[in-house]
Design a protein around this motif. Structure first.
Motif, PDB file in Angstrom:
ATOM      1  N   ALA B 291       1.568   6.151   9.188  1.00 58.31           N
ATOM      2  CA  ALA B 291       0.361   5.573   9.780  1.00 58.31           C
ATOM      3  C   ALA B 291      -0.754   5.452   8.742  1.00 58.31           C
ATOM      4  O   ALA B 291      -1.509   4.457   8.719  1.00 58.31           O
ATOM      5  CB  ALA B 291      -0.094   6.437  10.960  1.00 58.31           C
ATOM      6  N   GLY B 292      -0.852   6.491   7.904  1.00 58.46           N
ATOM      7  CA  GLY B 292      -1.884   6.429   6.844  1.00 58.46           C
ATOM      8  C   GLY B 292      -1.675   5.247   5.920  1.00 58.46           C
ATOM      9  O   GLY B 292      -2.630   4.535   5.550  1.00 58.46           O
ATOM     10  N   LYS B 293      -0.386   5.028   5.546  1.00 60.21           N
ATOM     11  CA  LYS B 293      -0.103   3.883   4.669  1.00 60.21           C
ATOM     12  C   LYS B 293      -0.439   2.558   5.366  1.00 60.21           C
ATOM     13  O   LYS B 293      -0.987   1.623   4.759  1.00 60.21           O
ATOM     14  CB  LYS B 293       1.387   3.896   4.289  1.00 60.21           C
ATOM     15  CG  LYS B 293       1.812   5.161   3.541  1.00 60.21           C
ATOM     16  CD  LYS B 293       1.418   5.090   2.100  1.00 60.21           C
ATOM     17  CE  LYS B 293       1.667   6.393   1.338  1.00 60.21           C
ATOM     18  NZ  LYS B 293       3.037   6.893   1.419  1.00 60.21           N
ATOM     19  N   LEU B 294      -0.064   2.504   6.654  1.00 59.44           N
ATOM     20  CA  LEU B 294      -0.350   1.291   7.408  1.00 59.44           C
ATOM     21  C   LEU B 294      -1.859   1.040   7.489  1.00 59.44           C
ATOM     22  O   LEU B 294      -2.334  -0.090   7.363  1.00 59.44           O
ATOM     23  CB  LEU B 294       0.224   1.394   8.832  1.00 59.44           C
ATOM     24  CG  LEU B 294       1.711   1.099   8.992  1.00 59.44           C
ATOM     25  CD1 LEU B 294       2.156   1.402  10.431  1.00 59.44           C
ATOM     26  CD2 LEU B 294       1.987  -0.375   8.678  1.00 59.44           C
ATOM     27  N   ALA B 295      -2.584   2.122   7.733  1.00 52.72           N
ATOM     28  CA  ALA B 295      -4.040   1.981   7.853  1.00 52.72           C
ATOM     29  C   ALA B 295      -4.653   1.475   6.558  1.00 52.72           C
ATOM     30  O   ALA B 295      -5.651   0.740   6.573  1.00 52.72           O
ATOM     31  CB  ALA B 295      -4.655   3.319   8.241  1.00 52.72           C
TER      32      ALA B 295
END
Lengths: 338, 610
Positions: B291-295
């Motif tokens: 999720a962090g990478k996506l964000a």
């Protein structure tokens, strides 16, 4: 006097005038304008100054006038040594048979109905002034005694514009006493030929008397009776005012070239000559056309040019032409044109 | 008697004069209005090149006609009002009577009768009867006709000239741009050149966009490149005006704006889905890293994280509770994905969630691996959308530039103006050009060259011929240009001739432009020729240029000026004026013979200061 008698009087005036004119034309070839001007001055109770080169018939004109009217005529040749007494006359001491000595007035040539002052500018101003009283008031005063002159009285003076050496220009006061100043033109070819044929042949033309003293006096009364409308009178007055450089009615030429304008005598001359002109045209009142017709002879000698005007050779007739062009007949036209 | 009839006549005449005067005033107003409108029209035609670009003569003439008609209407209304209120004739019956007398040639009979009829003199009665005989029975209109004022013919001529001018312009140049005729002929060619240059630029841009490497294919770039090429084709079409070109460019720009807007909308929705995906996945510790990478928009790394998770599922390294949480998270995340581009992603999440719910680890792992692949493809989509958006914006900027370039008015410059500009350019490095009166320039003949040699570099002033300029009339006043056969008669060329001595073949004098040159002679460096002070006698002189070893007559320039020791003439003028006035006053008072006055006048005219 009824309306019919007025018309009859005017017709008779014209007839007598026409007879005088035609009879004078028998002797004087051409110069019809001069003849008309001299007769106008005679009938308007004025004097005439004739200006022209020698030999144009000025003296002959005056002689002829005296012949056709059958009135007294005298001719005075003005010279530098002429004295006033030579013109007016003088008191002479006469001794009676009883040995008593009395003064008797010896009349001079001025005591005539028509006086020809030939080459008037050759006499000194002192002598010229001897004519002043006679011209204006038709009487002379010598030694405290006043002698009236016989009516009709007319002074016809001539002067030569070319010879200026040894001449004395007329004083303004005397020039002003001449009602008309007529410039005698040089005759054209036909007129010259006619003069030659008339005067060098065997038969010298003769003139006959066509009027008498009474006729002239009656015609003078008719002239005085001619009415003049106020607007025509004011037109003549505005013409006179326009000759004065310091008046608001003046034109540019007046302001530039004129030192003094016409006197009120100029207005009188205009009106009187205009009345004669109206009668000759068989009209019963003076019109602006009559005033315009007589403006030049009546006013030209009353304009005193300044130095610039004389140095540039401006003729008073030129200034009068400009004045006639500039001054309208009615004052309302003046207001609308400004 | 006819007094009543006379009154009636005068009254009729008064009314007639009023009417005619009002009409004449009205016509005079109209005439002057036509003159003013004509001058405005000329000014408008003259100022036509400065009208807004894109308009044609026909449009401009139509506008002018409307404006002129409105002006004429307005002025006519004003003239009617003014003539009605303020005519110059009053109601005085005397004026009417005088006018009647003048027109009938009655010599003031009627006017005199009108004024004197109250008097009881027999002459006045005769006058009234005479006036009655001469007065007309009726006052016809022919007696006082309505004649137009003298200026009316001028107005008619100008009105006709206006119509002819407008008609000629309308017929001759219906579609020409808003310029003068001469400028139009020149500007047509310039317009074509400008549009061609812009079209070439747009084509180059389209080719560059098509060839640009990146995620977007040629087909995907087609909306941009195709539109650019269509715009370029339109610009290259013969007869295209600047206005049409501008409209077409604006149309293309709007289309590209639409492309960019559509692309941006897709990108915005995708970003929303990815943000929602990141938010949902971020709620679980298992997918928190992804999720962090996506964000942060790093879809490739997020894809790698999902692939790692898929391998863990396949290798059964997840606890049942973790699988359960992952399944719930995938199901909830799937509901957040609404855009078309993330539909595949949602399907894969559904499959993975179903496989996790059925404890089919292998199948779930494969579905998660597919999910990672889809995410990687999504990265390419994002890149492609970003690239298309950037290209569309670039194309819009280029079209804006093209619009500016097209509307950049090629101001018409006459040949004289271009020559002036060239002259200024040539003399820029020489300092300010010095104007020399050609009448005061003396050219020496023969002699040795002062300095400088070789032909000048300027073109012919008559034909712009740049060939052998030594024979050009601009440089040699006595020879014809070999091309245009024109002789140089322009005083400007004379100036050039006198200033460009360093390049001409004539001799140089002292004080000419010879300073610092190899063959420079003696003399001042000042261009105005003040090398040697001339004598105060103002006699024309011819100086010789001294040069080591050689001598020769040279060009000098004669400067006429006041001697330093000369006195002011003001005092003399004042004195003359004072004495002239005194002399005139004296002459007026004294009698000076007429024949002598002319001499006096001539004397004062001769001593009058000039």
């Amino acid at each position: 006097m009824s309306q019919a008698s007025v018309e009859e009087t005017v017709n008779r005036f014209r007839q007598v005038f026409g007879r005088l004119q035609s009879e004078m034309s028998q002797m004087i070839v051409g110069q019809s304008g001069i003849i008309r001007g001299v007769l106008t001055a005679l009938l308007a109770n004025g004097n005439v100054l004739l200006e022209g080169v020698p030999g144009l018939g000025k003296t002959q004109l005056v002689k002829t006038l005296a012949e056709v009217i059958d009135i007294d005529f005298s001719r005075i040749q003005f010279t530098p040594d002429l004295m006033p007494a030579d013109i007016i006359g003088t008191n002479m001491v006469l001794e009676t048979q009883s040995g008593q000595r009395t003064f008797s007035f010896q009349q001079g040539p001025i005591f005539a109905n028509i006086v020809l002052a030939d080459e008037i500018n050759r006499a000194t101003p002192k002598t010229q002034s001897a004519l002043l009283e006679a011209m204006q008031e038709h009487r002379v005063t010598v030694g405290g005694t006043t002698y009236p002159l016989d009516a009709p009285f007319l002074v016809l003076a001539t002067q030569n514009p070319l010879e200026m050496e040894g001449t004395y220009p007329l004083p303004e006061a005397q020039v002003d006493r001449f009602m008309l100043k007529l410039n005698v033109p040089f005759p054209d070819l036909d007129e010259l030929t006619l003069i030659s044929s008339r005067t060098t042949g065997e038969n010298w033309p003769e003139v006959r008397q066509v009027a008498n003293k009474t006729d002239i006096l009656d015609m003078r009364d008719v002239v005085k009776a001619v009415p003049i409308a106020p607007h025509v009178e004011r037109y003549a007055a505005r013409l006179v005012l326009a000759t004065h450089p310091d008046k608001p009615q003046s034109v540019n030429e007046t302001r530039r070239y004129v030192r003094y304008g016409c006197s009120p005598r100029g207005l009188q001359s205009l009106v009187l000559a205009g009345k004669v002109s109206a009668l000759l045209d068989q009209r019963f009142a003076v019109s602006c056309d009559d005033i315009r017709r007589v403006t030049h002879p009546a006013l030209r000698h009353r304009l005193i040019l300044n130095f610039e005007g004389e140095a540039e050779g401006i003729h008073p007739d030129h200034i009068l032409d400009k004045i006639l062009d500039a001054v309208p007949e009615t004052e309302q036209a003046v207001a609308s044109s400004r | 008697m006819g007094a009543t009839h006379l009154d009636r006549l005068v009254d009729q005449m008064t009314r007639r004069i009023r009417r005619v005067a009002a009409w004449q005033a009205f016509l005079a107003w109209i005439t002057w209005s036509v003159v003013v409108v004509y001058l405005l029209l000329l000014a408008a035609v003259w100022a036509y090149p400065y009208w807004p670009s894109g308009s044609t003569y026909l449009e401009g003439i139509a506008t002018l006609c409307v404006v002129c008609a409105m002006l004429l209407l307005a002025v006519s209304a004003m003239a009617a009002a003014a003539a009605h209120r303020n005519h110059p004739v009053s109601d005085d019956p005397l004026l009417a009577a005088c006018e009647l007398d003048q027109r009938l040639g009655l010599h003031d009979r009627l006017a005199s009768a009108l004024q004197l009829r109250g008097q009881s003199s027999p002459f006045v009665h005769a006058l009234l009867a005479d006036a009655q005989r001469h007065q007309p029975d009726e006052l016809g209109e022919r007696l006082y006709p309505l004649t137009p004022p003298a200026v009316a013919s001028l107005g008619g001529v100008l009105a006709l000239a206006s119509l002819l001018l407008l008609g000629a312009l309308a017929i001759a140049m219906p579609g020409a741009p808003a310029q003068t005729l001469q400028a139009t002929l020149v500007a047509d060619e310039k317009t074509r050149q400008t549009l061609e240059a812009v079209a070439q630029q747009l084509k180059k841009l389209a080719d560059r966009i098509a060839a640009q490497p990146g995620s977007a294919t040629r087909l995907q770039k087609e909306p941009i490149t195709g539109e650019l090429r269509k715009v370029a084709q339109t610009l290259q079409r013969r007869g295209t005006t600047r206005k049409q070109a501008t409209q077409r460019v604006s149309q293309g720009r709007r289309k590209l704006e639409g492309v960019e807007r559509t692309n941006a909308e897709k990108r915005r929705r995708l970003a929303q889905d990815l943000a929602a995906l990141a938010k949902e996945l971020g709620k679980d510790r298992l997918t928190q890293e992804v999720a962090g990478k996506l964000a942060r928009g790093k879809l490739k790394q997020a894809s790698q994280g999902l692939a790692h998770l898929a391998r863990r599922i396949t290798q059964q390294r997840l606890l049942p509770a973790e699988k359960k949480r992952l399944r719930k998270r995938l199901e909830s995340t799937k509901k957040q994905l609404r855009s078309k581009s993330t539909k595949d992603l949602a399907d894969q999440m559904q499959q993975a969630a179903a496989a996790l719910g059925g404890a089919r680890n292998r199948e779930a792992g494969q579905a998660m691996a597919q999910l990672a692949k889809k995410l990687q493809q999504l990265q390419q989509l994002v890149n492609r959308q970003d690239q298309l958006g950037r290209l569309a914006r670039e194309a819009q900027v280029q079209l804006d530039w093209a619009k500016v370039k097209i509307n950049e008015r090629d101001k018409y410059t006459s040949r004289r103006q271009s020559q002036d500009r060239k002259y200024r350019d040539q003399n820029r490095d020489r300092g300010k050009p010095v104007r020399i009166n050609p009448n005061q320039v003396r050219l020496g003949s023969g002699g040795q060259q002062g300095r400088g040699s070789g032909p000048s570099k300027g073109p012919c002033i008559g034909c712009q011929f740049k060939g052998s300029c030594a024979e050009c009339p601009c440089r040699t006043a006595d020879k014809d240009c070999p091309k245009c056969k024109k002789k140089c008669s322009c005083p400007r060329c004379w100036i050039n001739l006198s200033l460009d001595r360093k390049s001409s073949s004539r001799s140089r004098g002292p004080g000419s432009l010879s300073m610092g040159q190899p063959k420079a002679g003696h003399g001042s460096s000042k261009r105005s020729g003040e090398g040697k002070r001339l004598s105060s006698k103002r006699n024309p002189a011819q100086l010789k240029a001294h040069r080591i070893g050689q001598e020769g007559q040279s060009q000098i320039m004669l400067i006429k000026g006041t001697n330093d020791k000369a006195q002011s003439g003001l005092e003399y003028r004042n004195m003359i004026e004072k004495f002239r006035k005194a002399a005139e006053e004296r002459i007026v008072k004294e009698k000076v013979p007429l024949g002598r006055r002319e001499y006096i006048k001539q004397y004062f005219q001769r001593i009058k200061p000039k």
